[in-house]
Design a protein around this motif. Structure first.
Motif, PDB file in Angstrom:
ATOM      1  N   ILE A 183     -31.748  -0.294   6.743  1.00  0.00           N
ATOM      2  CA  ILE A 183     -32.527   0.312   7.759  1.00  0.00           C
ATOM      3  C   ILE A 183     -33.367   1.112   6.947  1.00  0.00           C
ATOM      4  CG2 ILE A 183     -33.081   0.626   9.987  1.00  0.00           C
ATOM      5  CD1 ILE A 183     -30.001  -0.464  10.473  1.00  0.00           C
ATOM      6  N   ASP A 184     -35.018   0.976   7.049  1.00  0.00           N
ATOM      7  CA  ASP A 184     -35.936   2.035   6.790  1.00  0.00           C
ATOM      8  C   ASP A 184     -35.954   2.783   8.481  1.00  0.00           C
ATOM      9  OD1 ASP A 184     -37.294   1.141   8.813  1.00  0.00           O
ATOM     10  OD2 ASP A 184     -38.944   0.315   7.302  1.00  0.00           O
ATOM     11  N   ASP A 185     -36.106   4.339   7.721  1.00  0.00           N
ATOM     12  CA  ASP A 185     -37.741   5.406   8.737  1.00  0.00           C
ATOM     13  C   ASP A 185     -37.675   4.848   9.600  1.00  0.00           C
ATOM     14  OD1 ASP A 185     -36.020   7.084   6.582  1.00  0.00           O
ATOM     15  OD2 ASP A 185     -37.443   7.102   5.869  1.00  0.00           O
ATOM     16  N   PHE A 186     -38.360   3.229   9.902  1.00  0.00           N
ATOM     17  CA  PHE A 186     -39.182   3.232  11.404  1.00  0.00           C
ATOM     18  C   PHE A 186     -38.343   2.027  11.625  1.00  0.00           C
ATOM     19  CE2 PHE A 186     -42.941   3.846   7.811  1.00  0.00           C
ATOM     20  CZ  PHE A 186     -43.212   4.859   8.460  1.00  0.00           C
ATOM     21  N   GLY A 187     -37.088   1.829  11.673  1.00  0.00           N
ATOM     22  CA  GLY A 187     -36.534   1.574  12.647  1.00  0.00           C
ATOM     23  C   GLY A 187     -36.297  -0.343  11.647  1.00  0.00           C
ATOM     24  N   GLN A 188     -37.124  -0.698  11.420  1.00  0.00           N
ATOM     25  CA  GLN A 188     -36.718  -2.273  10.171  1.00  0.00           C
ATOM     26  C   GLN A 188     -36.249  -2.454  10.173  1.00  0.00           C
ATOM     27  OE1 GLN A 188     -41.667  -3.034   8.548  1.00  0.00           O
ATOM     28  NE2 GLN A 188     -41.005  -0.658   8.411  1.00  0.00           N
ATOM     29  N   VAL A 189     -35.604  -3.829  10.176  1.00  0.00           N
ATOM     30  CA  VAL A 189     -34.161  -4.216   9.130  1.00  0.00           C
ATOM     31  C   VAL A 189     -34.719  -5.613   8.143  1.00  0.00           C
ATOM     32  CG1 VAL A 189     -31.786  -5.127   9.846  1.00  0.00           C
ATOM     33  CG2 VAL A 189     -32.987  -3.793  11.881  1.00  0.00           C
ATOM     34  N   TYR A 228     -37.584  -6.525  13.381  1.00  0.00           N
ATOM     35  CA  TYR A 228     -38.061  -5.788  13.562  1.00  0.00           C
ATOM     36  C   TYR A 228     -37.992  -5.138  14.990  1.00  0.00           C
ATOM     37  CZ  TYR A 228     -41.629  -0.881  13.409  1.00  0.00           C
ATOM     38  OH  TYR A 228     -42.228   0.348  13.147  1.00  0.00           O
ATOM     39  N   PRO A 229     -37.052  -4.143  15.624  1.00  0.00           N
ATOM     40  CA  PRO A 229     -37.021  -4.221  16.661  1.00  0.00           C
ATOM     41  C   PRO A 229     -37.931  -2.653  17.632  1.00  0.00           C
ATOM     42  CG  PRO A 229     -35.019  -3.155  16.220  1.00  0.00           C
ATOM     43  CD  PRO A 229     -36.097  -3.741  15.239  1.00  0.00           C
ATOM     44  N   THR A 248     -36.676  -4.546  25.119  1.00  0.00           N
ATOM     45  CA  THR A 248     -36.758  -4.891  23.365  1.00  0.00           C
ATOM     46  C   THR A 248     -36.884  -5.945  22.938  1.00  0.00           C
ATOM     47  OG1 THR A 248     -34.104  -3.674  23.278  1.00  0.00           O
ATOM     48  CG2 THR A 248     -34.807  -4.971  21.662  1.00  0.00           C
ATOM     49  N   LEU A 249     -38.680  -5.749  22.196  1.00  0.00           N
ATOM     50  CA  LEU A 249     -39.139  -7.095  21.466  1.00  0.00           C
ATOM     51  C   LEU A 249     -38.921  -7.128  19.852  1.00  0.00           C
ATOM     52  CD1 LEU A 249     -41.353  -9.311  21.689  1.00  0.00           C
ATOM     53  CD2 LEU A 249     -42.421  -7.218  22.084  1.00  0.00           C
ATOM     54  N   GLU A 250     -38.123  -8.130  19.948  1.00  0.00           N
ATOM     55  CA  GLU A 250     -37.732  -7.664  18.538  1.00  0.00           C
ATOM     56  C   GLU A 250     -38.494  -9.433  17.600  1.00  0.00           C
ATOM     57  OE1 GLU A 250     -33.302  -7.899  15.759  1.00  0.00           O
ATOM     58  OE2 GLU A 250     -33.840  -9.186  18.191  1.00  0.00           O
ATOM     59  N   PRO A 251     -39.305  -9.130  16.817  1.00  0.00           N
ATOM     60  CA  PRO A 251     -40.199  -9.917  15.843  1.00  0.00           C
ATOM     61  C   PRO A 251     -39.679 -10.129  14.888  1.00  0.00           C
ATOM     62  CG  PRO A 251     -41.524  -8.636  16.051  1.00  0.00           C
ATOM     63  CD  PRO A 251     -40.200  -7.613  16.597  1.00  0.00           C
ATOM     64  N   ILE A 252     -38.864 -12.067  14.265  1.00  0.00           N
ATOM     65  CA  ILE A 252     -37.858 -12.009  13.277  1.00  0.00           C
ATOM     66  C   ILE A 252     -38.866 -12.946  12.473  1.00  0.00           C
ATOM     67  CG2 ILE A 252     -35.723 -13.543  12.325  1.00  0.00           C
ATOM     68  CD1 ILE A 252     -34.508 -12.603  15.540  1.00  0.00           C
ATOM     69  N   ALA A 253     -39.170 -12.849  10.903  1.00  0.00           N
ATOM     70  CA  ALA A 253     -39.311 -13.420   9.967  1.00  0.00           C
ATOM     71  C   ALA A 253     -38.047 -14.195   8.670  1.00  0.00           C
ATOM     72  CB  ALA A 253     -40.768 -12.834   9.783  1.00  0.00           C
ATOM     73  N   GLN A 254     -38.087 -15.267   8.520  1.00  0.00           N
ATOM     74  CA  GLN A 254     -36.942 -14.994   7.718  1.00  0.00           C
ATOM     75  C   GLN A 254     -37.268 -16.759   6.224  1.00  0.00           C
ATOM     76  OE1 GLN A 254     -33.046 -18.219   8.232  1.00  0.00           O
ATOM     77  NE2 GLN A 254     -32.658 -16.326   8.504  1.00  0.00           N
ATOM     78  N   TYR A 288     -37.140 -11.480  22.832  1.00  0.00           N
ATOM     79  CA  TYR A 288     -37.633 -10.214  24.272  1.00  0.00           C
ATOM     80  C   TYR A 288     -36.603 -10.213  25.289  1.00  0.00           C
ATOM     81  CZ  TYR A 288     -39.929  -7.171  27.350  1.00  0.00           C
ATOM     82  OH  TYR A 288     -40.013  -6.201  28.473  1.00  0.00           O
ATOM     83  N   SER A 289     -35.802  -8.400  25.513  1.00  0.00           N
ATOM     84  CA  SER A 289     -34.170  -8.529  26.106  1.00  0.00           C
ATOM     85  C   SER A 289     -34.517  -7.650  27.141  1.00  0.00           C
ATOM     86  CB  SER A 289     -33.547  -8.564  24.893  1.00  0.00           C
ATOM     87  OG  SER A 289     -33.468  -7.566  24.410  1.00  0.00           O
ATOM     88  N   VAL A 290     -34.090  -7.671  28.548  1.00  0.00           N
ATOM     89  CA  VAL A 290     -33.834  -6.100  28.940  1.00  0.00           C
ATOM     90  C   VAL A 290     -32.704  -5.968  29.817  1.00  0.00           C
ATOM     91  CG1 VAL A 290     -34.753  -5.856  31.223  1.00  0.00           C
ATOM     92  CG2 VAL A 290     -36.353  -7.698  29.809  1.00  0.00           C
ATOM     93  N   VAL A 291     -32.359  -5.430  29.607  1.00  0.00           N
ATOM     94  CA  VAL A 291     -31.046  -4.500  29.964  1.00  0.00           C
ATOM     95  C   VAL A 291     -31.213  -3.458  31.104  1.00  0.00           C
ATOM     96  CG1 VAL A 291     -28.793  -4.022  29.785  1.00  0.00           C
ATOM     97  CG2 VAL A 291     -29.543  -5.610  28.256  1.00  0.00           C
ATOM     98  N   THR A 292     -30.880  -4.435  32.926  1.00  0.00           N
ATOM     99  CA  THR A 292     -31.156  -2.530  33.716  1.00  0.00           C
ATOM    100  C   THR A 292     -29.465  -2.073  33.847  1.00  0.00           C
ATOM    101  OG1 THR A 292     -31.223  -4.125  34.926  1.00  0.00           O
ATOM    102  CG2 THR A 292     -33.361  -4.130  34.359  1.00  0.00           C
ATOM    103  N   PRO A 293     -30.129  -1.248  34.453  1.00  0.00           N
ATOM    104  CA  PRO A 293     -28.678   0.080  34.519  1.00  0.00           C
ATOM    105  C   PRO A 293     -28.014  -1.008  35.852  1.00  0.00           C
ATOM    106  CG  PRO A 293     -30.305   1.762  34.575  1.00  0.00           C
ATOM    107  CD  PRO A 293     -31.206  -0.110  34.133  1.00  0.00           C
TER     108      PRO A 293
END
Length: 869
Positions: A500-506, A556-557, A569-575, A627-632
């Protein structure tokens, strides 16, 4: 405050009182005080509660000593404690001359086992073991199978004998709670008897001249019967009988008898007396050992009317003796290793169904089979080992046993360790060895056309235009299983690590190396197996395969917190995975990799095949985003969309093997179909999820499924689930028409005790596919049983394949349910029919339960049955 006196025994107390005035009364100094005395206990049996030397503790608002009458009276909230027994009453009088205790007013005696005896009056011996009780009531509470069970006895008068036996004259027994608003109202059920004897030593309840009452109405009479009390977990005796009524069997009943041979093993004999077939014998032996348990069940009958069943090969009408053997074992060798077996053996495939013998390991769906297995399993902190063997027994008329494989062994090993430095990460080693033997090759014909064309009918049944496999051709035939012995050994070692880099990329690089060794020895004997050499390029003998791979997974979330609107949370995924092309496609058997389903769950799998017999090759990239959403408040939603693209090399899914696996999967083109997922849960009680696969060219829906589960309590006492499934036609895989259906279940609690429930399975497909039915059952009637055409019927747009509808009542003492069940039948000639059953189940807690099952409107071609009248 309390006053306490220690005096040597009740006799000593009375002797002391002899020197006092004729009538001595001890009163408290204040209204709140109680008088208290401790005396030596009377002599008693040392094996019973209340041992010699125990003291009788007497508490009351006042103690009255009467020397003239030789009595001691405890009055006002009196309590007498002796050993583990406690006597409470408004007034208790002890008579020295008779050594008897007289209690009056709200009398309550608590025994050593927690049983509570109540009455208006009690006359007891001074150790509370013997005596008479007026308006007797007893409540006994025990924990049984994690549930609290309370039983209640009552009688106008009863007798207590040696503290171990209670006799009730004209008494009642029930496990039901009394009505809170009207305690005099009869309970839901009770047993009323001229005499009831409860023996606490043998834990048995005896009833003489007894009547079972439901809501106060007599419904059954028994001159004598006995039953264990709720404290008993195992006791020899008769169990609840089971009544049987069927056309082929006649009328009859099964009368089980349980033998409690020892604390660790028992035997149950369940002879069933059938008016048309004789005596069906059943016996089950169970034993629990220090390391596990096992059971053995035997069933058998010499039929007196075999003609009630169809003759072979459509039934067992040519057999006099029919039977089965079943066994299950579970043993724990140590904390990490366990072994066991689950075995079912039958003389014929119809026996268990014809004689309604239940077996939880046998599936009861449209296609039924019995699976026998033995296993050895070991589990470490980060490792797993499993070795198994399988034997499959088809239980439907269209099953041909020669096509069923014997699989032994199947060995799996999985081990994970930390990667060596400086690589770090995780290293995983996986291995599998599978060997199977099949007597006859399992062929399946393919449709000549995807259109719904029909040839002339036979006995009113239409046949679609399907190819037969008299000569194997990959364009017209599939091989579901190859005859002979096929053995494969596979091993794979893999490594992966996330950065995980400083920008949050995994970034997760990974690599693996897969090797497979096959030994194929096909059987060439027999008409059907003679077709095997015509299978193009099947490798005989030894064949090997190696598949190295290297890849990178990138995510990259983007996370944003919108307070009350939740965390988004929006997370592009490439493999991307690079590897050589798969080799020997179609030249090797495929037994365990035929269930290929491409959807959101397999999009980012390194290898999308479901088993080891196939291995994905070529350079491929998998792309997507979620894309995911979690509310209180607990609201949750998730959406995903993606596709897979073949970049270079041979597309493993474009070239079908001998079962055409890969074709029409959505992966056969360079750019795959699109896959998606949408899930939403407004709260923890409601969840909705859908998955879809869309054609890459025109976005047509090729596969779709959606389901919802909901529990509306406490606002609405309703629980329901509904699932819809759709799959487009896949002619190259043998499905010439779409598959579409709905399954639903629902339960509604009308009151806390009354409920209704229902379920339905609706077939939305025009045609029913009963492929391969001729391979066994119809072989004597058709000249060409190999790869025969499936049979189709057109029941209309909506066809209710199965359903159940019922309701019932359930409380702390009673369960009553009535269900109407419709289930599909896989008949011998392949027609679409349904079995209709009415099932009544009654359970009176602590007494037993009974099931009454009756078939109604049974199909005229019921599996293995000669006729229905």
């Amino acid at each position: 405050m309390r006053k306490v006196a220690d005096i040597a025994g009740i006799a000593g107390l009375l002797a002391l009182l002899t020197a006092a005035a004729p009538l001595a009364t001890a009163r408290p100094a204040a209204a709140q005080a109680k008088a208290q005395a401790k005396v030596e206990a009377p002599k008693s049996d040392p094996t019973k509660p209340g041992k010699p030397g125990d003291k009788l503790l007497v508490e009351a608002d006042e103690l009255i000593y009467d020397n003239d009458k030789n009595t001691v009276t405890a009055r006002g909230n009196a309590e007498l404690h002796y050993g583990t027994r406690t006597l409470q009453a408004d007034r208790v009088r002890y008579d020295r001359a008779s050594s008897r205790v007289f209690a009056e007013g709200n009398v309550r005696l608590t025994d050593q086992d927690g049983a509570v005896v109540t009455g208006d009056k009690m006359e007891l011996t001074d150790d509370f073991k013997n005596g008479f009780i007026d308006s007797l009531r007893i409540q006994q509470t025990v924990e049984k199978k994690g549930e609290t069970v309370r039983t209640r006895f009552s009688a106008p008068r009863g007798e207590r004998i040696e503290g171990e036996q209670t006799s009730f004259d004209y008494g009642t027994y029930t496990a039901c709670e009394p009505c809170k608003d009207n305690p005099q109202k009869p309970p839901l059920w009770q047993v009323r008897a001229a005499k009831i004897i409860h023996n606490n030593e043998t834990h048995t309840v005896y009833f003489e001249e007894s009547t079972l009452e439901i809501a106060g109405i007599p419904v059954a009479y028994l001159p004598y019967f006995e039953a264990p009390d709720p404290t008993v977990k195992r006791k020899s005796g008769f169990l609840t009988p089971r009544f049987i009524s069927a056309t082929a069997l006649g009328s009859g009943a099964s009368v089980p008898y349980f033998f409690n041979l020892a604390p660790d093993y028992d035997l149950t004999l369940s002879p069933a007396f059938l008016s048309r077939q004789g005596v069906l014998g059943q016996a089950e032996f169970r034993q629990r050992l220090d390391s596990g348990s096992y059971n053995l069940r035997l069933s058998g009958i010499f039929q007196t009317t075999p003609s009630a069943f169809l003759p072979g090969p459509l039934g067992a009408g040519d057999r006099d003796f029919r039977g089965a053997i079943e066994s299950k074992g579970r043993f724990y060798i140590n904390d990490r290793w366990r072994t066991g077996w689950d075995v079912v053996g039958v003389t014929d495939k119809w026996f268990l169904d014809n004689y309604r013998i239940r077996n939880q390991t046998i599936t009861t769906d449209y296609f039924r089979e019995a699976v026998s297995t033995a296993y050895l399993i070991g589990q470490g902190d980060r490792s797993w080992f499993e070795a198994r063997g399988y034997y499959f027994k088809g239980l439907s008329s269209f099953d041909w046993q020669k096509e069923q494989p014997i699989v032994a062994p199947v060995i799996d090993y999985d081990k994970r360790i930390n990667g060596p430095q400086p690589l770090g990460g995780e290293v995983r080693f996986e291995a599998n060895i599978t060997s199977l033997t099949r007597e006859a090759t399992d062929f399946q014909g393919l449709p000549r056309s995807s259109s719904y064309l029909f040839s002339p009918s036979f006995n009113g049944i239409s046949y679609p235009l399907y190819e037969t496999c008299t000569t194997f051709n990959q364009a017209s035939c599939l091989v579901r299983g190859l005859a002979g012995t096929n053995t494969r050994a596979s091993a794979q070692v893999s490594w992966r690590r996330s950065f995980i880099d400083d920008f949050g990329q995994v970034f997760t690089p990974f690599t693996y190396l897969r090797t497979d060794a096959f030994f194929v020895n096909p059987s060439l004997s027999g008409y059907q197996n003679a077709l095997v050499p015509t299978i193009a390029n099947i490798n005989e003998g030894f064949a090997g395969r190696v598949m190295p791979a290297v890849g990178l997974d990138y995510r990259y979330p983007f996370v944003s917190n919108f307070g009350p609107l939740g965390v988004h949370t929006l997370e592009p995924i490439a493999q991307v995975i690079a590897r050589p092309s798969e080799t020997r496609i179609g030249r090797l058997p495929n037994e365990d990799a035929q269930s290929l389903v491409f959807d959101d769950t397999s999009l980012f799998e390194w290898d999308k095949f479901s088993g080891y017999d196939r291995v994905e090759g070529g350079v491929r990239t998998n792309l997507g985003a979620q894309y995911s959403v979690v509310t209180p408040s607990g609201w949750y939603a998730n959406a995903m969309f993606g596709e897979s693209i073949q970049l270079a090399g041979v597309n493993s899914f474009r070239r079908g093997d001998i079962a055409n696996v890969g074709l029409e999967s959505g992966l056969e083109n360079r750019r795959s179909d699109f896959v998606s997922r949408f899930q939403v849960s407004p709260n923890q009680n409601i969840s909705f999820i859908s998955r879809a696969r869309f054609d890459q060219a025109d976005f047509k829906v090729n596969r779709f499924e959606a389901g919802v589960t909901a529990r509306f309590a406490p606002f609405l006492p309703l629980t329901l689930s509904a699932f819809y499934s759709y799959a487009e036609a896949q002619p190259l895989l043998g499905f010439s028409h779409r598959r579409e259906g709905i399954t639903t279940t629902a339960t509604y609690n009308i009151t806390p005790n009354w409920f209704v429930t229902g379920s339905a399975l609706v077939d939305l497909t025009h045609y029913l596919d009963t492929r391969d039915i001729y391979t066994d059952a119809f072989s004597s009637y058709l000249a060409n049983p190999i790869g025969a055409a499936p049979i189709y019927q057109n029941p209309g747009r909506f066809y209710l394949s199965g359903m159940s509808l019922g309701g019932g009542y359930q409380d702390e003492c009673t369960t009553v349910s009535l269900n109407y069940i419709v289930s599909p039948i896989a008949t011998a000639i392949g027609t679409r029919e349904r079995n209709q059953t009415v099932l009544l189940r009654i359970e009176l807690k602590t007494l037993g339960e009974a099931d009454l099952r009756q078939n109604v409107g049974v199909a005229s071609t019921a599996d293995g049955i000669a006729s229905v009248r």
